[in-house]
Design an enzyme around this catalytic site. Structure first.
Site, PDB file in Angstrom:
ATOM      1  N   GLY A 184      -2.467   2.332  -4.416  1.00 37.08           N
ATOM      2  CA  GLY A 184      -2.055   3.728  -4.392  1.00 37.08           C
ATOM      3  C   GLY A 184      -1.901   4.223  -2.961  1.00 37.08           C
TER       4      GLY A 184
ATOM      5  CB  VAL B 277      -0.922   0.019   1.232  1.00 37.56           C
ATOM      6  CG1 VAL B 277      -1.789   1.281   1.242  1.00 37.56           C
ATOM      7  CG2 VAL B 277      -1.802  -1.229   1.275  1.00 37.56           C
ATOM      8  CB  CYS B 278       1.035   4.196   0.558  1.00 40.08           C
ATOM      9  SG  CYS B 278       1.442   5.950   0.609  1.00 40.08           S
ATOM     10  CB  SER B 279       5.804   5.019  -0.150  1.00 43.30           C
ATOM     11  OG  SER B 279       5.655   5.036   1.256  1.00 43.30           O
ATOM     12  N   GLY B 280       4.805   1.606   0.175  1.00 39.66           N
ATOM     13  CA  GLY B 280       5.292   0.259   0.451  1.00 39.66           C
ATOM     14  C   GLY B 280       5.801  -0.430  -0.796  1.00 39.66           C
TER      15      GLY B 280
END
Length: 227
Positions: A148, A98-101
């Site tokens: 995202g 998730v996200c910048s993961g």
């Protein structure tokens, strides 16, 4: 299904707790929160998260989810975590973020040549690791599922449930959690005013600070290993 959420200092808790609330209710799911040690991990909003397993003693998982947050750049340069991800990858049915993961997965060399989701303000780092940034809420590429930014994790989790167990199970969980979000203008760069987008970019750049150098260092190291 054994599910692991990676914990690390300064992660964004909603990246983790949003999908964890959904996936933990999936039929047959057993969820662990995995970190280098069992000491509490501090999220970026001051909420402490308690690991249930360590990297060294976790065993093999069926699904791994890596949340994002400003602490991701340090993890992208942490050999123990990157080696754990690389070691888990062959035996995992699903590798997710998730996200910048997704940048952590990319730093481990797992997204080379793949499309991946990321927070819109961080997605430009993905090509440094050989991945293609896809500005979508949930991106499927083989056994890799990447979401995202932040709240995308909730939608991503329902997509996973629907993919694995069908629309009725996903709808049942959606109703149980009363998840029926009202889409409002401004939630994406495409719907926000230009001045608001510029303001968020400025705030993000200010908070990046040394993390930009850390992410570029991780990319340079990975590219050096591949050459």
């Amino acid at each position: 299904m054994r599910i692991a959420f990676l914990l690390y200092d300064n992660l964004t808790q909603l990246d983790l707790t949003g999908p964890a609330q959904v996936l933990s209710r999936m039929p047959g799911a057993r969820v662990d929160y995995v970190a280098a040690a069992l000491a509490p991990v501090m999220s970026d909003c001051g909420l402490a998260l308690v690991p249930t397993a360590t990297l060294a003693g976790s065993g093999q998982y069926d699904l791994i989810c890596v949340p994002g947050g400003y602490g991701c750049s340090a993890v992208m340069n942490d050999p123990e975590t990157l080696d754990w991800l690389r070691g888990q990858a062959p035996g995992c049915a699903w590798i997710t973020s998730v996200c910048s993961g997704s940048l952590i997965l990319a730093a481990a060399g797992l997204l080379d040549g793949r499309r991946a989701g990321c927070h819109w303000a961080w997605g430009d780092y993905l090509p440094l690791f050989g991945a293609e940034f896809a500005a979508e809420r949930t991106v499927f590429d083989g056994k890799f599922i990447t979401a995202g930014g932040v709240t995308s994790g909730i939608d991503f989790a329902f997509r996973v449930v629907e993919h694995l167990h069908g629309p009725d199970v996903a709808a049942t969980l959606r109703l149980a959690l009363e998840y029926d979000p009202e889409r409002r203008p401004g939630g994406t760069p495409a719907t926000a005013r230009a001045d608001i987008v510029a303001n968020v970019r400025t705030l993000t750049a200010q908070r990046l600070g040394h993390r930009d150098a850390e992410m570029r260092a991780a990319a340079a190291r990975l590219m050096g290993e591949k050459s």
